[in-house]
Design a protein around this motif. Sequence first.
Motif, mmCIF file in Angstrom:
data_model
loop_
_atom_site.group_PDB
_atom_site.id
_atom_site.type_symbol
_atom_site.label_atom_id
_atom_site.label_comp_id
_atom_site.label_asym_id
_atom_site.label_seq_id
_atom_site.Cartn_x
_atom_site.Cartn_y
_atom_site.Cartn_z
ATOM 1 N N LEU A 53 0.837 -1.212 0.000
ATOM 2 C CA LEU A 53 0.000 0.000 0.000
ATOM 3 C C LEU A 53 0.872 1.264 0.000
ATOM 4 C CD1 LEU A 53 -2.912 1.111 0.150
ATOM 5 C CD2 LEU A 53 -2.744 1.027 2.635
ATOM 6 N N TYR A 128 -12.766 2.580 2.021
ATOM 7 C CA TYR A 128 -12.283 1.203 1.901
ATOM 8 C C TYR A 128 -11.992 0.550 3.246
ATOM 9 C CZ TYR A 128 -11.488 2.788 -2.838
ATOM 10 O OH TYR A 128 -11.660 3.310 -4.080
ATOM 11 N N PHE A 130 -9.526 -2.646 4.738
ATOM 12 C CA PHE A 130 -8.155 -3.000 4.364
ATOM 13 C C PHE A 130 -7.853 -4.394 4.914
ATOM 14 C CE2 PHE A 130 -3.416 -1.885 5.125
ATOM 15 C CZ PHE A 130 -3.065 -2.526 3.953
ATOM 16 N N ASP A 135 -8.620 -5.254 -1.777
ATOM 17 C CA ASP A 135 -8.834 -3.977 -1.068
ATOM 18 C C ASP A 135 -7.634 -3.063 -1.296
ATOM 19 O OD1 ASP A 135 -11.109 -5.067 0.114
ATOM 20 O OD2 ASP A 135 -10.104 -5.552 2.005
ATOM 21 N N THR A 136 -6.435 -3.657 -1.220
ATOM 22 C CA THR A 136 -5.204 -2.862 -1.321
ATOM 23 C C THR A 136 -5.085 -2.235 -2.709
ATOM 24 O OG1 THR A 136 -4.276 -4.570 0.109
ATOM 25 C CG2 THR A 136 -2.744 -2.923 -0.743
ATOM 26 N N LEU A 139 -7.443 0.641 -2.886
ATOM 27 C CA LEU A 139 -6.921 1.794 -2.131
ATOM 28 C C LEU A 139 -5.827 2.504 -2.926
ATOM 29 C CD1 LEU A 139 -6.824 0.279 1.444
ATOM 30 C CD2 LEU A 139 -7.479 2.643 1.015
ATOM 31 N N ARG A 142 -7.160 4.636 -5.695
ATOM 32 C CA ARG A 142 -7.818 5.860 -5.204
ATOM 33 C C ARG A 142 -6.792 6.859 -4.649
ATOM 34 N NH1 ARG A 142 -11.264 9.409 -6.241
ATOM 35 N NH2 ARG A 142 -11.672 10.709 -4.430
ATOM 36 N N LEU A 161 -3.155 2.242 7.788
ATOM 37 C CA LEU A 161 -3.734 3.153 6.797
ATOM 38 C C LEU A 161 -3.140 4.555 6.955
ATOM 39 C CD1 LEU A 161 -7.393 1.868 7.105
ATOM 40 C CD2 LEU A 161 -6.067 1.875 4.968
ATOM 41 N N VAL A 236 -9.888 10.229 0.174
ATOM 42 C CA VAL A 236 -9.972 8.781 0.376
ATOM 43 C C VAL A 236 -10.119 8.521 1.873
ATOM 44 C CG1 VAL A 236 -7.421 8.597 0.322
ATOM 45 C CG2 VAL A 236 -8.800 6.546 -0.017
ATOM 46 N N GLY A 238 -10.071 5.282 4.753
ATOM 47 C CA GLY A 238 -9.848 3.863 5.050
ATOM 48 C C GLY A 238 -10.253 3.604 6.484
#
Length: 415
Positions: A53, A128, A130, A135-136, A139, A142, A161, A236, A238
């Motif tokens: 990430l 999102y 995580f 998911d990663t 992310l 985005r 995050l 964004v 998370g």
Amino acid sequence: MTAEPRRFVIVGNGAAGTTAAEHIRKNDPESDVTLVAGEPYPLYNRVALPIFLRGRVQERNVMMRTAEVEEKRGVRLLLDTWIEAVDAKEKTVVTREGRELPYDRLLIATGGTPKPLALPGADLHGVYQFQTLDDTKDLIARIQESRSAVALGGSYIGYELAEAFSHRGLHTTWIMRGDRFLRRLLDPDGGRVVDLLARDRGVCVVYNDWSEEIRGRNGVPGCVTTVNGGDYAADVVGYGIGLDYYTELAQQLGLEVDKAIITDEHLRTSNPDVYAAGDVAQFYDVIINQHNQMGTWDNAVSHGRLVAQNMLGQNLIYTEVPTYVTTMFGSRLSVLGLTPEQHPELEREVQVNFDTRKYRALFFYQGRLVGAVIIGVLKGRRKIEEVIKSREPVENRRALFDLLGPIEEPEVLED
Ligand SMILES: Cc1cc2nc3c(=O)[nH]c(=O)nc-3n(C[C@H](O)[C@H](O)[C@H](O)COP(=O)(O)OP(=O)(O)OC[C@H]3O[C@@H](n4cnc5c(N)ncnc54)[C@H](O)[C@@H]3O)c2cc1C
């Protein structure tokens, strides 16, 4: 070891399930092993998702197995396959598509899924959880279109995050309900060290508050408003607010289920042909003589190894000391063994130095060392683990700190 050929079905191909499948085949090459993966990938390294990430490694570095490797190891890997039902009488599990897989021994290694964020705006594109590789990827896509971010949650995922958002150069706000990070594990001094580390990185940390609404602009987040009247820019968002464990199969089998699936010290459930391992196992822990649950990679791997032997007929007892090691805004956070997160009644000895951003807490139960949390480089880990495993009473508690090196010396770590 010799064992009759038997049919083993393992639901969940995370660290616990994959390790178990491979060890069953290794110890009994005649066995018939089916490993069912709900996700479309062979085993990948969940612990490496945060560095993926952050952009420090590529997707290929996260992958740990290929379908070909599993085939070579004799494991029948069914990708993108969800087990929806289990029939205890017939001893079969049933996929969503209705395919039946018979078993003599069943392992449930299904882990958990993030608790949903229940607030207005949580369904916007750009908000999102995580937990998975997918998911990663979402992310990352985005983040590349974002300048600001909000991380929600005062536990490990919330931290990961916040760290990744700030590492990627986003203006980052980290919001948590409690008055410190990991409030059930760290005392106020430990919380202050993490706060200093976060602020050193330019992260704005908001305590004792929670999101009320994620306000959107053109279908994507714009800001997060909070119950205390805060308004934080967020292209964004998370969140990490805990896991719900996948216990449905255990419930269908009528097994004993609490927060997760109850097992004995051999990882056997109340049905002698069914075992549970990894995050989803609430196992009897002989170190503390009560049930316990661990959400760590090491624990999942060690469970996988042990449960494989036991499914093949052994009666081994789980006695490992689980560890959780992660970066912490350029420092390290290491958690060993049992902590007040699982057992609030543990006694604690603390050493802290705010200038060097170091913190150590040792946890004791009935005079024995049972766990530790360290911020800063963890030296002397093996020694600490040995003392925990010995289950001997500790006379001089403060002397244990000497194993960890001086607390006055600062450390600069690359993350
Ligand atoms: C972002 C992140 C960072 C982390 N960082 C660390 C760290 O630094 N250190 C550490 O020790 N731990 C860390 N953890 C925790 C660690 O990854 C987990 O404890 C470990 O991976 C659990 O492994 P498991 O095999 O028990 O379960 P999982 O890895 O959750 O695997 C279970 C699998 O079973 C599948 N499944 C569930 N139900 C079904 C079904 N009915 N049919 C088919 N498939 C099903 C799920 O989709 C999943 O793929 C982290 C976790 C995350 C998400």
